[in-house]
Write a protein that holds these residues in place. Structure first.
Motif, PDB file in Angstrom:
ATOM      1  N   ARG A  96       0.750  -0.693  -0.400  1.00 18.22           N
ATOM      2  CA  ARG A  96      -0.201   0.388   0.074  1.00 18.22           C
ATOM      3  C   ARG A  96       0.566   0.824  -0.222  1.00 18.22           C
ATOM      4  O   ARG A  96       0.653   2.371  -0.884  1.00 18.22           O
ATOM      5  CB  ARG A  96      -1.052   0.108   1.111  1.00 18.22           C
ATOM      6  CG  ARG A  96      -2.165   1.157   1.246  1.00 18.22           C
ATOM      7  CD  ARG A  96      -2.779   1.204   2.245  1.00 18.22           C
ATOM      8  NE  ARG A  96      -1.396   2.017   3.558  1.00 18.22           N
ATOM      9  CZ  ARG A  96      -0.961   3.314   3.544  1.00 18.22           C
ATOM     10  NH1 ARG A  96      -1.954   4.093   2.889  1.00 18.22           N
ATOM     11  NH2 ARG A  96      -0.505   3.465   4.453  1.00 18.22           N
ATOM     12  N   ARG A  97       1.722   1.206   1.109  1.00 16.82           N
ATOM     13  CA  ARG A  97       2.811   2.501   0.807  1.00 16.82           C
ATOM     14  C   ARG A  97       3.619   2.772  -0.663  1.00 16.82           C
ATOM     15  O   ARG A  97       3.892   3.481  -1.004  1.00 16.82           O
ATOM     16  CB  ARG A  97       4.311   2.136   2.113  1.00 16.82           C
ATOM     17  CG  ARG A  97       3.586   2.212   3.640  1.00 16.82           C
ATOM     18  CD  ARG A  97       4.307   2.679   3.936  1.00 16.82           C
ATOM     19  NE  ARG A  97       3.900   2.647   5.398  1.00 16.82           N
ATOM     20  CZ  ARG A  97       5.107   3.036   6.863  1.00 16.82           C
ATOM     21  NH1 ARG A  97       5.891   2.985   6.624  1.00 16.82           N
ATOM     22  NH2 ARG A  97       3.913   2.450   7.847  1.00 16.82           N
ATOM     23  N   ALA A  98       3.949   1.604  -1.311  1.00 13.54           N
ATOM     24  CA  ALA A  98       4.611   1.492  -2.493  1.00 13.54           C
ATOM     25  C   ALA A  98       3.694   2.520  -2.843  1.00 13.54           C
ATOM     26  O   ALA A  98       4.263   2.981  -3.857  1.00 13.54           O
ATOM     27  CB  ALA A  98       5.271  -0.040  -2.656  1.00 13.54           C
ATOM     28  N   THR A  99       2.468   1.790  -3.638  1.00 12.52           N
ATOM     29  CA  THR A  99       1.587   1.976  -4.408  1.00 12.52           C
ATOM     30  C   THR A  99       1.545   4.239  -4.275  1.00 12.52           C
ATOM     31  O   THR A  99       1.364   4.647  -5.102  1.00 12.52           O
ATOM     32  CB  THR A  99       0.337   1.047  -4.196  1.00 12.52           C
ATOM     33  OG1 THR A  99       0.060   0.086  -4.525  1.00 12.52           O
ATOM     34  CG2 THR A  99      -0.257   2.207  -5.106  1.00 12.52           C
ATOM     35  N   ALA A 100       1.102   4.321  -2.967  1.00 13.30           N
ATOM     36  CA  ALA A 100       1.607   5.669  -2.541  1.00 13.30           C
ATOM     37  C   ALA A 100       1.819   6.350  -2.402  1.00 13.30           C
ATOM     38  O   ALA A 100       2.246   7.891  -3.381  1.00 13.30           O
ATOM     39  CB  ALA A 100       0.775   5.848  -1.084  1.00 13.30           C
ATOM     40  N   ASN A 101       3.531   6.073  -2.344  1.00 14.37           N
ATOM     41  CA  ASN A 101       4.635   6.418  -2.916  1.00 14.37           C
ATOM     42  C   ASN A 101       5.189   6.502  -4.452  1.00 14.37           C
ATOM     43  O   ASN A 101       6.266   6.931  -5.146  1.00 14.37           O
ATOM     44  CB  ASN A 101       6.068   5.842  -2.256  1.00 14.37           C
ATOM     45  CG  ASN A 101       5.439   6.434  -0.486  1.00 14.37           C
ATOM     46  OD1 ASN A 101       4.545   7.127  -0.518  1.00 14.37           O
ATOM     47  ND2 ASN A 101       6.728   5.637  -0.086  1.00 14.37           N
ATOM     48  N   GLY A 102       4.084   6.048  -5.091  1.00 15.01           N
ATOM     49  CA  GLY A 102       4.565   5.685  -7.401  1.00 15.01           C
ATOM     50  C   GLY A 102       5.695   5.074  -6.905  1.00 15.01           C
ATOM     51  O   GLY A 102       6.230   4.380  -8.180  1.00 15.01           O
ATOM     52  N   VAL A 103       6.113   4.015  -5.920  1.00 14.95           N
ATOM     53  CA  VAL A 103       6.696   2.807  -6.451  1.00 14.95           C
ATOM     54  C   VAL A 103       5.646   1.750  -6.887  1.00 14.95           C
ATOM     55  O   VAL A 103       5.449   1.280  -6.819  1.00 14.95           O
ATOM     56  CB  VAL A 103       7.593   2.226  -4.687  1.00 14.95           C
ATOM     57  CG1 VAL A 103       8.688   1.111  -5.086  1.00 14.95           C
ATOM     58  CG2 VAL A 103       8.470   3.146  -4.139  1.00 14.95           C
ATOM     59  N   PRO A 104       6.883   0.628  -8.409  1.00 13.69           N
ATOM     60  CA  PRO A 104       6.199   0.000  -8.963  1.00 13.69           C
ATOM     61  C   PRO A 104       6.495  -1.580  -8.336  1.00 13.69           C
ATOM     62  O   PRO A 104       7.543  -1.124  -7.534  1.00 13.69           O
ATOM     63  CB  PRO A 104       6.610   0.128 -10.003  1.00 13.69           C
ATOM     64  CG  PRO A 104       7.690   1.000 -10.391  1.00 13.69           C
ATOM     65  CD  PRO A 104       7.782   1.796  -8.930  1.00 13.69           C
TER      66      PRO A 104
END
Length: 397
Positions: free
Chosen positions: A107-115
């Motif tokens: 979830r954090r990755a998605t929010a941070n723009g990390v694929p």
């Protein structure tokens, strides 16, 4: 905070990146580094990972600067011929109880723009055939690099653009005088319009020397590393990380392919008995007493006794260290591990006992102090340098 002359205390990757950025803007720059070479502490003693940014709270400076830093470090490496490789990494859940925290990282990755990609155990084995997991998160934009080489290149470039680079120059006193910041050091005196404190493990001491009362104190945590034997290197293709404890800023003992082809294991996280105490045998008693009697440390430690005890036990037992690794990759034994130089993380702790979880910058009159810049600071160094340079008024608006 206008000024066209800056004195930077600290010659790690952040101080050197600020020097390069300010010199490129045409400013007069002096860098003071107390050691006889650049980047000998946090920068030169880490895992050499270009982080992608799935761990950090969305909206935090770490999250923003890591994603931007990842891209800028890649460009810098390409433009300057720095050894690097974008291997990607796996963050692996070794049991069902870790799935929820792995989902939170996704979830954090998605929010941070990390694929990222969610992988079943079978799919994870396509990347790491020997890994043990029930599920994994694949982070493609994670890489490896030689941060020592990055630092040396930054120092060279800053010097080429006119920066004065002074090694063996430990700051002794800081004062304001006639509108200037005056830094007395072991090789002389520097007068500048602006002071930038990038002293890492000593940053809170430098801030106090400059007249500030910083909101947090640096407490050193030593991370011990091992090299994996040649016979077992084939067990690790790239980077393999555990699911970290969400309450702590440490990522857990992991396995990392290095730019020289070797495999690195670690680090753990034990309280160091001194800011530069890289082993139990080397300690600085006055520093250690100051750190461990600090109210913030005592409050933090009282809430993390089981974790602290486990880390100390692992520090004294290579078998325990190997057991932690074999949870990720079965077959790694104590005999497969050779000690590698330890590193120390400059972790800021507030007086209430909370670990400072984000980058922390404090301003004083004609001063910028970097008071918490652990991982992913090396990844983000070029972006942090831009941020600091703007705060210091060193760039044209």
């Amino acid at each position: 905070m206008a000024g066209n002359n800056v004195v930077i205390i600290g010659g790690g990757i952040i101080g050197l990146a600020v020097a390069e950025r300010a010199a490129r803007a045409g400013r007069g720059v002096v860098v003071l580094e107390k050691e006889e070479d650049w980047a000998l502490h946090q920068t030169g003693r880490n895992s050499g990972v270009i982080h992608a940014g799935p761990y950090y709270k969305p909206g935090s400076l770490k999250a923003q600067m890591c994603v931007e830093g990842n891209a800028s470090m890649r460009r810098f490496a390409v433009e300057n011929g720095i050894p690097h490789e974008f291997t990607g990494k796996l963050i692996v859940a070794t049991s069902e109880k870790e799935i929820a925290n792995l989902k939170e990282l996704e979830r954090r990755a998605t929010a941070n723009g990390v694929p990222t990609r969610w992988l079943s155990a079978a799919k994870a084995h396509e990347f790491e055939p020997h890994v043990s997991c029930v599920a994994a998160l694949r982070v493609e934009t994670t890489g490896i690099i030689d941060y020592g080489a990055v630092s040396r290149r930054l120092a060279e470039t800053a010097a080429e653009r006119g920066a004065e680079m002074v090694l063996g120059a430990a700051a002794r006193a800081i004062r304001s005088e006639n509108g200037k910041i005056v830094v007395e050091h072991s090789k002389g005196v520097v007068r500048a319009d602006v002071l930038v404190n990038c002293a890492g493990l000593q940053s809170d001491k430098v801030a106090r020397m400059a007249g500030l009362r910083p909101a947090a104190r640096i407490v050193p945590f030593r991370g011990e590393y091992f090299h994996l034997s040649k016979e077992k290197e084939h067990l690790v293709q790239g980077l393999i990380y555990p699911v970290p404890d969400p309450e702590l800023p440490f990522l857990g003992v992991h396995l990392t392919k290095m730019t020289d082809g070797s495999r690195h294991a670690g680090p753990n996280a034990v309280t160091a008995l001194g800011r530069e105490s890289y082993s139990w045998a080397k300690m600085n008693i006055p520093e250690a007493l100051g750190d461990i009697t600090y109210p913030g440390f005592l409050r933090m430690a009282s809430h993390n006794i089981p974790v602290g005890v486990a880390e100390v036990l692992r520090s004294f037992s290579r078998k325990r260290f190997a057991d932690s690794l074999s949870r990720l990759v079965p077959g790694i034994e104590a005999r497969d591990l050779t000690p590698s130089p330890a590193g120390i993380r400059a972790q800021a702790i507030a007086r209430d006992g909370k670990l400072v979880d984000d980058f922390l910058f404090e301003l004083g009159p004609q001063q910028v102090h970097v008071l918490n810049a652990p991982s992913p600071a090396a990844t983000s160094a070029l972006v942090i340098a831009e941020h600091i340079s703007r705060k210091a008024g060193l760039l044209d608006s």
